[in-house]
Design a protein around this motif. Structure first.
Motif, PDB file in Angstrom:
ATOM      1  N   HIS A  20       0.822  -1.207   0.000  1.00 50.50           N
ATOM      2  CA  HIS A  20       0.000   0.000   0.000  1.00 50.50           C
ATOM      3  C   HIS A  20       0.859   1.262   0.000  1.00 50.50           C
ATOM      4  O   HIS A  20       0.519   2.246  -0.659  1.00 50.50           O
ATOM      5  N   TYR A  65      -6.211  11.450  -6.109  1.00 49.43           N
ATOM      6  CA  TYR A  65      -5.854  10.207  -5.403  1.00 49.43           C
ATOM      7  C   TYR A  65      -5.788  10.460  -3.903  1.00 49.43           C
ATOM      8  O   TYR A  65      -5.207  11.427  -3.449  1.00 49.43           O
ATOM      9  N   ARG A  70      -4.616   8.915  -0.216  1.00 50.69           N
ATOM     10  CA  ARG A  70      -3.664   8.001   0.416  1.00 50.69           C
ATOM     11  C   ARG A  70      -4.415   6.849   1.072  1.00 50.69           C
ATOM     12  O   ARG A  70      -5.431   7.039   1.725  1.00 50.69           O
ATOM     13  N   LYS A  71      -3.884   5.628   0.905  1.00 52.41           N
ATOM     14  CA  LYS A  71      -4.474   4.435   1.519  1.00 52.41           C
ATOM     15  C   LYS A  71      -3.669   4.057   2.752  1.00 52.41           C
ATOM     16  O   LYS A  71      -2.440   4.104   2.747  1.00 52.41           O
ATOM     17  N   THR A  72      -4.378   3.678   3.799  1.00 50.57           N
ATOM     18  CA  THR A  72      -3.740   3.176   5.011  1.00 50.57           C
ATOM     19  C   THR A  72      -4.335   1.814   5.336  1.00 50.57           C
ATOM     20  O   THR A  72      -5.487   1.525   4.988  1.00 50.57           O
ATOM     21  N   ASN A  80       0.820   4.141  -2.823  1.00 51.07           N
ATOM     22  CA  ASN A  80       0.667   5.565  -2.523  1.00 51.07           C
ATOM     23  C   ASN A  80       1.766   6.380  -3.186  1.00 51.07           C
ATOM     24  O   ASN A  80       1.500   7.443  -3.764  1.00 51.07           O
ATOM     25  N   VAL A 123      -8.722  -1.738   4.233  1.00 52.21           N
ATOM     26  CA  VAL A 123      -7.972  -0.579   3.740  1.00 52.21           C
ATOM     27  C   VAL A 123      -8.854   0.662   3.870  1.00 52.21           C
ATOM     28  O   VAL A 123     -10.038   0.640   3.534  1.00 52.21           O
ATOM     29  N   LYS A 124      -8.246   1.733   4.380  1.00 50.10           N
ATOM     30  CA  LYS A 124      -8.984   2.984   4.571  1.00 50.10           C
ATOM     31  C   LYS A 124      -8.349   4.088   3.744  1.00 50.10           C
ATOM     32  O   LYS A 124      -7.139   4.097   3.529  1.00 50.10           O
ATOM     33  N   LEU A 125      -9.184   4.996   3.283  1.00 49.47           N
ATOM     34  CA  LEU A 125      -8.697   6.160   2.552  1.00 49.47           C
ATOM     35  C   LEU A 125      -8.481   7.311   3.520  1.00 49.47           C
ATOM     36  O   LEU A 125      -9.317   7.559   4.391  1.00 49.47           O
ATOM     37  N   ASP A 126      -7.372   7.999   3.352  1.00 49.06           N
ATOM     38  CA  ASP A 126      -7.052   9.153   4.181  1.00 49.06           C
ATOM     39  C   ASP A 126      -8.037  10.271   3.844  1.00 49.06           C
ATOM     40  O   ASP A 126      -8.196  10.647   2.686  1.00 49.06           O
TER      41      ASP A 126
END
Length: 128
Positions: free
Chosen positions: A24, A37, A39-41, A28, A60-63
């Protein structure tokens, strides 16, 4: 199940989790210049499987931080004022995350190898 097996399972699950984190982070970094876009965490979760503590990745979460406003009147996505929304990826944070994931991966790999060596040494002692 033996303590060696539990240790190997825990190390292997941590290796898989850190590998997912590195994937991930690299995604990013590769999309840092992609307009819109986010950021994925990936969070880690402790789970119990068959009495063994293991690590797995969560969803997976999006910032949700705001996207950067970039001024480039010649860009095809620019509005009337010459701005468009860039990504919210900070390369310094991504490099730090990559380094942390790499070191954690290496530490878990060393633990896996140490456990394997201890198990082999015990088997050698038992054969004598």
């Amino acid at each position: 199940m033996s303590d060696f097996s539990h240790s190997l399972s825990a190390s292997a699950s941590a290796l898989r989790a850190q590998a997912a984190r590195l994937r991930h982070v690299s995604e990013n970094i590769s999309n840092a210049d992609t307009p819109g876009y986010r950021r994925k965490t990936v969070p880690f979760e402790m789970v119990q499987k068959d009495g063994k503590a293991m690590v797995q990745t969560g969803q997976v979460k999006l910032d949700r931080r705001d996207l950067n406003h970039i001024h480039d009147p010649g860009h095809p996505m620019a509005d009337e004022s010459g701005h468009y929304l860039g990504s919210n990826v900070d390369l310094m944070i991504e490099i730090a995350d990559a380094r942390e994931a790499q070191r954690s991966y290496e530490a878990n790999l060393k633990m896996f190898d140490q456990t394997r060596q201890m198990s082999s040494s015990l088997m050698e002692l038992l054969r004598k």
